[in-house]
Design an enzyme around this catalytic site. Structure first.
Site, PDB file in Angstrom:
ATOM      1  N   LEU A   1       0.875  -6.119   1.806  1.00  0.00           N
ATOM      2  CA  LEU A   1      -0.075  -6.535   0.771  1.00  0.00           C
ATOM      3  C   LEU A   1       0.636  -7.275  -0.370  1.00  0.00           C
ATOM      4  CD1 LEU A   1      -2.691  -6.270  -1.067  1.00  0.00           C
ATOM      5  CD2 LEU A   1      -1.723  -4.086  -1.769  1.00  0.00           C
TER       6      LEU A   1
ATOM      7  N   GLN B   1       0.833  -1.207   0.000  1.00  0.00           N
ATOM      8  CA  GLN B   1       0.000   0.000   0.000  1.00  0.00           C
ATOM      9  C   GLN B   1       0.868   1.257   0.000  1.00  0.00           C
ATOM     10  OE1 GLN B   1      -3.307  -0.694   2.496  1.00  0.00           O
ATOM     11  NE2 GLN B   1      -4.045   1.384   2.488  1.00  0.00           N
TER      12      GLN B   1
ATOM     13  N   GLN C   1       0.590 -12.170   9.653  1.00  0.00           N
ATOM     14  CA  GLN C   1       1.110 -10.917   9.097  1.00  0.00           C
ATOM     15  C   GLN C   1       0.269  -9.694   9.479  1.00  0.00           C
ATOM     16  OE1 GLN C   1       0.125  -8.967   5.603  1.00  0.00           O
ATOM     17  NE2 GLN C   1       1.865  -9.796   4.461  1.00  0.00           N
TER      18      GLN C   1
ATOM     19  N   ARG D   1      -9.259  -8.793   2.935  1.00  0.00           N
ATOM     20  CA  ARG D   1      -8.262  -8.203   3.833  1.00  0.00           C
ATOM     21  C   ARG D   1      -8.465  -6.694   3.945  1.00  0.00           C
ATOM     22  NH1 ARG D   1      -2.926  -5.904   3.184  1.00  0.00           N
ATOM     23  NH2 ARG D   1      -1.384  -6.706   4.678  1.00  0.00           N
TER      24      ARG D   1
END
Length: 293
Positions: free
Chosen positions: A89, A9, A244, A113
């Site tokens: 990501l 991101q 994560q 997510r």
């Protein structure tokens, strides 16, 4: 060994992916499939949206994922990874590119997510801050001193560690870290405390989705964020993907481990060149490049 890395991101930009869509029939087909899977035309936002449009988490994450995996697909026989890794990501992009996850399943997980993280952000106001010019140990030590929630979140490169936590916790940590000699303690314009215990609601929600998704052995080792180690076992990959969300992105350690294991060049697949800059700060002699089809 040739390593491929996939951004997370923050790498998005207006017009991203448009050249792929216009010049490759296969890419166009995958983008249109993505519009169907998501239930809205993300391509309209990617190609014609503003910076602000692209900053919405439910758009940003699938957009970066799509740009990365469709670019990797467009490389065809030129895409021959011997090791892959993704930043946050980007780990999902890496798994799809390496054949561990199908395109559709990867996209569904990324969308789930993004939505889960957005919901977790709304439960409690929280934020992140970039700490520049201090060693990792000092930042870790200060985070432990603060009684509010604040943890190391992104080990981006030597001298750059992003912390994550409650607004009060981040404010206190930034003040202490500035006293300790940080060149900058810069609060980030993000919607919440990613990669911290405050993402627990998102982790629990995504755990079900990941557990029910088929993951197969990738064509090459995938170095995962949670501990910077290479994995090919599907069950371990799933476990690490779930961990994560509330665990740190150990990017500095990942790059060092890939170099130790024989990486001689890194190709960034996706929008921007942020990861190349971070890799150069780990080892300025290493060859880095952007993927081009």
């Amino acid at each position: 060994m040739k390593a491929y890395v996939f951004p997370g991101q923050g790498a998005q930009f207006p017009g991203m992916g448009k050249d792929l869509y216009e010049h490759s029939d296969r890419a166009k087909e995958l983008f249109e499939k993505a519009n169907e899977v998501l239930g809205f035309r993300i391509t309209d936002i990617m190609f014609n949206g503003t910076d602000e449009d692209l900053k919405q988490t439910n758009v940003t994450q699938p957009a970066i994922f799509l740009h990365s995996v469709i670019l990797a697909d467009a490389l065809g026989d030129n895409f021959k990874p011997e090791m892959v890794a993704g930043h946050s990501l980007g780990e999902f992009s890496a798994l799809v590119a390496a054949g561990a996850l199908s395109f559709e399943d990867g996209l569904r997980l990324v969308a789930a997510r993004a939505n889960a993280m957005q919901k977790a952000c709304e439960i409690q106001p929280s934020t992140m801050a970039a700490i520049l010019g201090l060693d990792d140990y000092t930042v870790e030590e200060v985070c432990e001193m603060v009684s509010e929630v604040v943890v190391p979140a992104n080990y981006n490169c030597p001298g750059q560690l992003v912390i994550s936590g409650s607004i009060e916790g981040i404010d206190k940590a930034c003040a202490l870290l500035t006293e300790k000699g940080a060149k900058r303690a810069l609060k980030l314009n993000v919607s919440g405390a990613f990669h911290s215990p405050l993402m627990e609601a998102a982790r629990a929600e995504l755990e079900t989705a990941i557990s029910e998704t088929q993951i197969v052995p990738p064509r090459c080792p995938v170095y995962q964020n949670i501990d910077a180690k290479p994995y090919t076992d599907p069950e371990k990959i799933k476990h690490n993907l779930i961990a994560q969300l509330t665990g740190a992105v150990r990017w500095t350690q990942t790059v060092k481990k890939m170099l130790e294991d024989g990486a001689h060049s890194f190709t960034e697949v996706g929008p921007g060149n942020v990861l190349q800059g971070l890799i150069k700060k780990v080892d300025r002699t290493i060859q880095t490049t952007s993927a081009a089809f």
